[in-house]
Structure formats: structure tokens, C-alpha cells
Design an enzyme around this catalytic site. Structure first.
Site, PDB file in Angstrom:
ATOM      1  N   ASP A 159       5.471  -4.810   8.139  1.00  0.00           N
ATOM      2  CA  ASP A 159       4.952  -4.873   6.553  1.00  0.00           C
ATOM      3  C   ASP A 159       5.052  -6.387   4.994  1.00  0.00           C
ATOM      4  O   ASP A 159       5.903  -6.861   6.033  1.00  0.00           O
ATOM      5  CB  ASP A 159       4.594  -3.580   5.877  1.00  0.00           C
ATOM      6  CG  ASP A 159       2.655  -3.213   5.738  1.00  0.00           C
ATOM      7  OD1 ASP A 159       2.524  -4.480   5.704  1.00  0.00           O
ATOM      8  OD2 ASP A 159       3.041  -1.967   4.518  1.00  0.00           O
TER       9      ASP A 159
ATOM     10  N   ASP B 290       5.515  11.770   5.323  1.00  0.00           N
ATOM     11  CA  ASP B 290       6.649  12.659   5.928  1.00  0.00           C
ATOM     12  C   ASP B 290       6.900  14.047   5.099  1.00  0.00           C
ATOM     13  O   ASP B 290       6.844  15.177   5.768  1.00  0.00           O
ATOM     14  CB  ASP B 290       8.282  11.832   5.851  1.00  0.00           C
ATOM     15  CG  ASP B 290       8.769  11.569   4.359  1.00  0.00           C
ATOM     16  OD1 ASP B 290       7.240  11.868   3.139  1.00  0.00           O
ATOM     17  OD2 ASP B 290       9.516  11.174   3.751  1.00  0.00           O
TER      18      ASP B 290
ATOM     19  N   ARG C 144      13.237  -6.543   4.480  1.00  0.00           N
ATOM     20  CA  ARG C 144      14.940  -6.672   5.244  1.00  0.00           C
ATOM     21  C   ARG C 144      14.670  -7.618   5.757  1.00  0.00           C
ATOM     22  O   ARG C 144      14.878  -7.378   7.052  1.00  0.00           O
ATOM     23  CB  ARG C 144      15.527  -4.736   5.171  1.00  0.00           C
ATOM     24  CG  ARG C 144      15.235  -4.663   3.580  1.00  0.00           C
ATOM     25  CD  ARG C 144      16.071  -3.256   3.874  1.00  0.00           C
ATOM     26  NE  ARG C 144      15.573  -2.182   2.644  1.00  0.00           N
ATOM     27  CZ  ARG C 144      16.060  -1.142   2.711  1.00  0.00           C
ATOM     28  NH1 ARG C 144      16.885  -0.470   3.848  1.00  0.00           N
ATOM     29  NH2 ARG C 144      15.587  -0.516   2.492  1.00  0.00           N
TER      30      ARG C 144
ATOM     31  N   SER D 138      12.311   5.139  -1.667  1.00  0.00           N
ATOM     32  CA  SER D 138      12.333   5.968  -2.765  1.00  0.00           C
ATOM     33  C   SER D 138      13.527   6.591  -3.483  1.00  0.00           C
ATOM     34  O   SER D 138      13.918   6.751  -4.324  1.00  0.00           O
ATOM     35  CB  SER D 138      13.187   7.112  -1.717  1.00  0.00           C
ATOM     36  OG  SER D 138      14.257   6.521  -0.443  1.00  0.00           O
TER      37      SER D 138
END
Length: 469
Positions: A166, A313, A139, A344
Site C-alpha cells: 500500500d 483485528d 518501510r 498504532s
């Protein structure tokens, strides 16, 4: 003369032309210095050692016949004195440089000194360095995050920024690289797909995220030897007092073994569900919140050997990892997430996360007494507040029939009972290993129609049921 030229070249590269990899080495060296003791002694050692080498070279090393001929260059011995004078001048200039470096080291003494048993250094209040690790991928909007971090941080020295990227996304890498020495840019080298079970192919992104976190945290804690870290996902808005917030809570995190993180996030922090007049209110929570959180190296040393392949998480929320430890979280969130875009696919975003209220009032947390957050004191005060509150029914809460200012207590006794009450009252209903979001000892605290509600198990609660998931 090749030895002296090499020495000066090393000196020049080390102190004046640090490339990004050199910066990592310096940061690693700095962290080890903080761990081992006074940087003043190290600076003095470097000063003495360097000048001793130069003096020994000038005074103690006889020149060979070949070196004399090289120095003469066919000009005879008349220029030898000029060469010696030139070397002496260079030596004097080097002494002046070393003097300035020692003055700089002395100027940072209060930051580098180790604290005493009361948490203060001999030279004054300890200035703990809190590096910020930003996790990035593909992004270019990471620019918004970095711009605000740089704008709001009170000190570049106390809050160095490390970006771990990444995905190998070239445009994002260019954006991060454009900040030059203002950030340290780490690039995750393994971009390959991960072998997973056929039914998990759709979760490939979660596997890569977990691999990236493991690599990035190893780089920071093990390669750079950083003892403390503020982990920052792609968060695009926050209140400037989050620097103050994390700094104030570091001593408690370090001294209280019943804590394992500090988070700036409230999962149930939607507008209308938090008290806007309680910006300074903090809680303990058994639910790992994430989204801007601080951890110690000791925790990573514990978690790294068993780090999961995916869904890190939720793995953190399992009892085997949490081991009855809590995190600190605020009444009003200091962070906001980007939105629905991501691996997600915006789970919970449209219903809950987009409405999270961001704090608007600066709180001088470092000047407040936060000792009430220590486990024994907090547990006693919290349970007394919850179970001394008037017990009410769901219909009274929902229909606005409560009498008085509150707080009020609403009991649940089963998984389904909790989920029905939470859903109908507008708080997050999911459970992880039996722990509700924001819950502490099973209690979820929120506002409903301006009154404080404790959604709580009956008195005598002893432990979570991991089957409530």
C-alpha cells in the site's frame, strides 16, 4: 505462415518469458489445477492439443496461391521442400520441449495430487503449498523480512512469497522489486484518503490498513484462487521452525470447524512468563492473536462481505465474527514485531511486546501427534488440568509463597478483578468482547516465578460477557 509464427510466439512467451503479471496468471492456473485434479492430465492435454494443431496445420491445410508466391519469394518451387524440412525440424524440436515439460510435470506429481480421506496422496505424503502474503507499506526495512523468509524457507515452490504494498512508497517498491521472480509484488491501486467522521480523522491510517487487507486478500483468494494463506505483517524476527509449525497444523485447521486460524504469536510470551523447556507446547485460544497467522479461503469467503472499514483485528475478535471458534497458538512465540513505529504508535510495545521471548529450539512438529488439539479432547484435558490444580491466593503467588511445583489456579470473578490481577502479575490486562489475551474458556496460562499459574473464572464458566471490554 503467420498462424504458425503466432503459435510459436505464444508458446515462447508462456513458458519462457514470464513477466510479473504472467507469474500471477501461472500461479492462478496452478491453484486451479490443484483444485480440479491431476496436473499430469492437464500437461498431457496441452501436449496432445499443441501437437495436434501443428500436425493439422502441416498436413491438412492447403496453401493458397498467394501463400505459395510468398513462400517462393520469386525463387520458384525449389525452395518449398527446404521450407517444409525446416518446419519439420522445428516441429521435432517442439516435441522434445514438450517431452521435457511433461517430465517436469511428472516430477511435481506428489505435490499436486489431491489427498485421500486420510490426508495422504496416492504418491506419498501430501505437500501442501502454503503461500506467504507479506503486508507492506512505506518501510524499506521490508528487506529484512524478505531476506529472512527467503533464507529460512525450505522450498520456494512450497512457500511462494507474495508482497502486497500500500502507500505507493517508491523506495519500498524498489526494494521489493529488487527481488525479481523470488517474490510476487502486488500494488494496491487506491491510495486516496477515505471519507470518515470528523472524530475519526486521526484514525485515517486504520481505515487505509483495513482497505488494503481487503484488497490484498481478495487478490490472493479470488484472483489467484489460492485455498490457503499464511498472512505476514511486517515481522522482522522469527524462528525457522515456524514453517514446520504451520505445515503441521494445516490438517487440523482444515478438518476442525471449531478452529479458524493458526497463529505463531503468544501475547503473554514475555521472558519469564513462558516455559523455555516447553517449545513444543501448543494451546487453543479464544483470542485472535494475529502477527503471523494462517487462514483458509473458506474463512475469507465468510468475512469478506462484511469486512469493516477500520480496526479489522478488533473486529475479528467480536463474537459475531468469532462465533465461538478458536485459534491455535504456541507457548513460545515464533515471531517478533518490528517495534513502536507504525499506525498504532507502538501501543503495548514498551511494556510488553519488546520483551517477547523468541523460540530458540527447532521442534519437528510434523512428526508429533497433535490430535490433542481437536476441540473435544483438548477441552476435556485442559479443564481437568486447570480445575484440579490447587487453588491459591494472589498474595501467595506474588510473594512467592507457593508450595510445590504447580500448576496452581487463581480465580477471578469480575472484569475489574481480572484486570487488577492481570496487571499486578504482569500479564496483559485488556479484554476484547470479554475475551482476555491468550484466554481459552476464560483461562489465561502463564508462568510466575517459575510456576505455572492458571488465572481462571470459577468452575462452571459458560460464556464470555461482551461488556467486559
Amino acid at each position: 505462415m503467420s498462424f504458425l509464427r503466432s503459435a510459436f510466439l505464444w508458446r515462447y512467451l508462456f513458458f519462457y518469458k514470464p513477466s510479473p503479471p504472467d507469474f500471477l496468471s501461472l500461479l492462478s492456473c496452478w491453484a486451479m489445477l490443484r483444485k480440479r485434479g491431476s496436473a499430469i492430465l492437464c500437461g498431457a492435454f496441452l501436449f496432445v492439443a499443441w501437437n495436434a494443431i501443428v500436425v493439422l496445420y502441416l498436413w491438412g491445410r492447403p496453401l493458397s496461391g498467394r501463400e505459395e508466391r510468398e513462400m517462393d519469394g520469386g525463387r520458384g518451387g525449389a525452395d518449398l521442400a527446404g521450407d517444409v524440412i525446416h518446419m519439420a525440424e522445428a516441429f521435432e524440436a517442439e516435441l522434445e520441449m514438450q517431452r521435457k515439460i511433461l517430465l517436469q510435470i511428472q516430477g511435481h506429481r506428489s505435490q499436486w495430487e489431491q489427498p485421500n480421506e486420510n490426508g495422504a496422496s496416492r504418491g506419498g505424503p501430501t505437500q501442501v503449498v502454503i503461500p506467504i502474503l507479506v503486508i507492506a507499506c512505506n518501510r524499506v526495512t521490508v528487506k529484512r523480512c524478505l531476506d529472512k523468509l527467503i533464507e529460512y524457507r525450505p522450498s520456494a515452490e512450497l512457500y511462494p512469497i507474495i508482497v502486497s504494498q500500500d502507500c505507493g512508497h517508491a523506495e519500498t517498491a524498489l526494494v521489493i522489486g529488487s527481488y525479481g521472480s523470488q517474490v510476487t509484488h502486488l500494488k494496491q491501486p487506491d491510495l486516496s484518503d477515505i471519507a470518515v467522521r470528523p472524530e475519526h480523522k486521526k484514525f485515517q491510517g486504520y481505515y487505509k490498513i483495513s482497505r488494503h487487507y481487503r484488497w490484498a486478500l481478495n487478490q490472493v483468494f479470488n484472483s489467484l484462487h489460492i485455498p490457503l494463506l499464511l498472512l505476514w505483517k511486517m515481522i522482522w524476527r522469527w524462528h525457522p521452525d515456524f514453517f514446520e509449525y504451520f505445515r503441521s497444523l494445516h490438517p487440523i485447521l482444515k478438518s476442525d470447524p471449531s478452529l479458524w486460524c493458526v497463529s505463531a504469536w503468544n501475547d503473554n510470551g514475555r521472558e519469564g512468563y513462558v516455559d523455555p523447556g516447553k517449545a513444543d507446547l501448543l494451546y487453543r485460544t479464544d483470542f485472535f492473536p494475529g502477527l503471523g497467522w494462517m487462514m483458509l479461503k473458506e474463512l475469507w469467503e465468510e468475512l469478506e462481505p462484511k469486512w469493516p472499514g477500520a480496526f479489522w483485528d478488533d473486529w475479528m475478535r467480536q463474537p459475531e465474527q468469532r462465533t465461538d471458534r478458536a485459534c491455535i497458538r504456541p507457548e513460545i512465540s515464533r515471531t517478533l514485531t518490528f517495534g513502536r513505529k507504525g499506525v498504532s504508535l507502538g501501543q503495548f510495545y514498551d511494556k510488553y511486546l519488546r520483551y517477547i521471548k523468541l523460540n530458540s529450539e527447532f521442534v519437528p512438529f510434523t512428526k508429533l501427534d497433535l490430535a490433542y488439539l481437536k476441540e473435544e479432547k483438548y477441552k476435556e484435558i485442559f479443564e481437568k488440568q486447570v480445575y484440579s490444580a490447587p487453588l491459591v491466593k494472589y498474595e501467595e503467588v506474588q510473594q512467592g509463597q507457593l508450595k510445590g511445583a504447580g500448576p496452581f489456579c487463581l480465580h477471578y470473578s469480575s472484569k475489574d478483578g481480572f484486570k487488577v490481577l492481570a496487571k499486578n502479575l504482569g500479564v496483559m490486562e485488556d479484554l476484547k468482547s470479554g475475551v482476555p489475551r491468550t484466554g481459552y474458556r476464560g483461562v489465561v496460562s502463564f508462568l510466575s516465578r517459575g510456576r505455572r499459574i492458571f488465572l481462571a473464572p470459577p468452575p462452571g464458566w459458560s460464556k464470555y460477557d461482551p461488556t467486559w471490554s
